[in-house]
Enzyme design. Sequence first.
Site, PDB file in Angstrom:
ATOM      1  CB  CYS A   7      31.373  -0.780  46.912  1.00 31.02           C
ATOM      2  SG  CYS A   7      29.660  -1.344  46.780  1.00 31.02           S
ATOM      3  CB  CYS A  16      31.156  -4.351  45.161  1.00 36.06           C
ATOM      4  SG  CYS A  16      30.661  -4.887  46.808  1.00 36.06           S
ATOM      5  CE  LYS A  66      17.277  -1.898  51.883  1.00 34.96           C
ATOM      6  NZ  LYS A  66      18.216  -1.060  52.612  1.00 34.96           N
ATOM      7  CG  HIS A  71      26.345  -4.145  46.872  1.00 33.74           C
ATOM      8  ND1 HIS A  71      27.185  -3.949  47.934  1.00 33.74           N
ATOM      9  CD2 HIS A  71      25.099  -3.881  47.315  1.00 33.74           C
ATOM     10  CE1 HIS A  71      26.478  -3.560  48.982  1.00 33.74           C
ATOM     11  NE2 HIS A  71      25.209  -3.523  48.642  1.00 33.74           N
ATOM     12  CG  HIS A  89      16.598  -4.736  56.372  1.00 31.36           C
ATOM     13  ND1 HIS A  89      16.032  -4.540  55.139  1.00 31.36           N
ATOM     14  CD2 HIS A  89      17.897  -4.371  56.254  1.00 31.36           C
ATOM     15  CE1 HIS A  89      16.952  -4.065  54.321  1.00 31.36           C
ATOM     16  NE2 HIS A  89      18.082  -3.953  54.964  1.00 31.36           N
ATOM     17  CB  CYS A 131      29.910  -1.636  50.798  1.00 24.42           C
ATOM     18  SG  CYS A 131      29.696  -3.284  50.161  1.00 24.42           S
ATOM     19  CE  LYS A 145      23.333  -9.675  52.366  1.00 21.13           C
ATOM     20  NZ  LYS A 145      23.576  -8.285  52.044  1.00 21.13           N
ATOM     21  CG  HIS A 170      15.228  -7.014  52.394  1.00 22.79           C
ATOM     22  ND1 HIS A 170      15.931  -7.871  53.202  1.00 22.79           N
ATOM     23  CD2 HIS A 170      16.166  -6.203  51.821  1.00 22.79           C
ATOM     24  CE1 HIS A 170      17.224  -7.636  53.100  1.00 22.79           C
ATOM     25  NE2 HIS A 170      17.399  -6.601  52.286  1.00 22.79           N
TER      26      HIS A 170
END
Length: 538
Positions: free
Chosen positions: A137, A162, A316, A165, A31, A140, A313, A28
């Site tokens: 997690c 987490c 995905k 996430h 990255h 992570c 943020k 995405h």
Amino acid sequence: MAATGSEKQGGKAYYVTTPIYYVNDAPHLGHAYTTVAGDVLSRWHRQRGEKVWFLTGTDEHGQKIMRTAQTNGVTPQEWADKLVTESWKPLWEHLEIANDDFIRTTQKRHTDRVQEFVQDLYDKGEIYKGGYEGPYCVGCEEYKLPGELLDGEGDFAGQKLCPIHKTPVEILSEENYFFKLSDYGDKLLAHYEANPGFIQPESARNEVVNFVRQGLQDLSISRSTFDWGIPIPWDAKHVIYVWVDALLNYATAVGYNENQAKFEDTFPADVHLVGKDILRFHAVIWPAMLMAQGLPLPGRVAANGWLMVGGEKMSKSNLTGIKPQDLTSHFGVDAYRWYFLRAIAFGQDGSFSWEDFSARYTSELANDYGNLASRVAAMVGKYFGGELPAPAADGEAEKAVHEGLAKAVAEADRRIGDELDFQGGILAVFDFVKQVNGYLTEQEPWKVAKDDSAEGRARLATILYTAAESLRGVAVLLNPVMPDTSQKLWDSLGAEPALGTVADQKVQEAGTWGRLPAGSVVTKGAILFPRLEEKPTA
Ligand code: ME8
């Protein structure tokens, strides 16, 4: 200190890495952000004449990939193969990423060397067997400290989440192998102290120093509840922790334990580019692993901030539906490469919005830069039949332009090449573009053109030469950021016959006035930044 090309050519390469990305999903914007930054940095150093090695790749082991593959009814290897060939590599090609290698952690060149590295640490007494229970997690792939967890609400009421996430952690209890990370706290702190530039930006450095000062726990480096990973060589019931496996890519990809000459010519990395989410792995665990093995440490770990969309943020799991390809099909690949580095100070968080991109595209790329290029080419065509005239006497106005270019070169070189301040470097070049536009507005070549006397023609020649030679410098400086545009401009200036390709132009020489020879064949080439179509409706 910037080494000159000739000094560096025979010696160690300037080695730049991106994270190796998880293949549980397609890439995405986040990255692509880190990868484009790495590409621009390595292209910049190539244009300094240095030997460069730019590495990217994919992280294919671990529970996260295994679960995704299971959900999709294929093996983890099949899943990884599909994602790498259908999504990751094609996007990097599309974005003109000029990586020298692409490492996949399932390749034998990697797995064999990882086993050797870990075996070596075991033989040295750096690894021992112990038990661990704690919150883990999977997103992570990391054990969390109880204190950093969030309390769940709604569907997750009563559960611990987490902090990255925002999904529930799992309590894992396992017998694992441990790396004596706690032995390295003082050595790491001494290294940070002696190398103030090791972690960038300053805020990231402070965070890491505080974290290490609190004391490090030993690191669990094996897992035994699943098997999608590299087996521990002396105990095949365990697989190597995915982060230890992944970090080693930076060594295995450049010949660790396999090709000593290549390894010595490349390792360690000059710059590891990472997102701040994975800073501790790179600035704490990775250097400690290298210290344990007696290997040299990287020059710098540079953390980019988070790309945000709608205040969150970009990830995905909260995909906003904007793919890199949605933006490139509208704005073009070069504008895409330029936009994120231009709009966001590297190291800070930054928001993306379609409106901001459109506004900057129109004012900075199309109006300031694109129009300058097309106006100059059109005037050389109209007034000199497309043959770049030789300048006559330079006055104060021309000298100011010469100085402006030299300043832009020095500033962009320091900011992009040394400081990784992409925004500052790009702005330095665009300030110069504005200066040249201002120069033309003041000199009014279209009025001078009405004066047919020898003096008038000489003055017109000087003005147009000054503008074209300025564009020559701009094309060189922006080539690492927008290679396709620089190529178009280079073609339009007719520069290649005399000067060679634009990628071969040295940054150090970009500010040397007078390189574009009179007589170059200037043509009105393709429009650099076409007018944008209406924003597509979702
Ligand atoms: O962490 N803003 O892989 P990953 C900016 N496999 N950058 C972002 C971003 C965002 N919103 N989202 C992702 C892993 N990134 C491991 C790495 S390395 C030995 C192993 C970028 O697929 C940023 O560089 O989760 C971040 O660190 C990386 O993608 C995480 O990619």
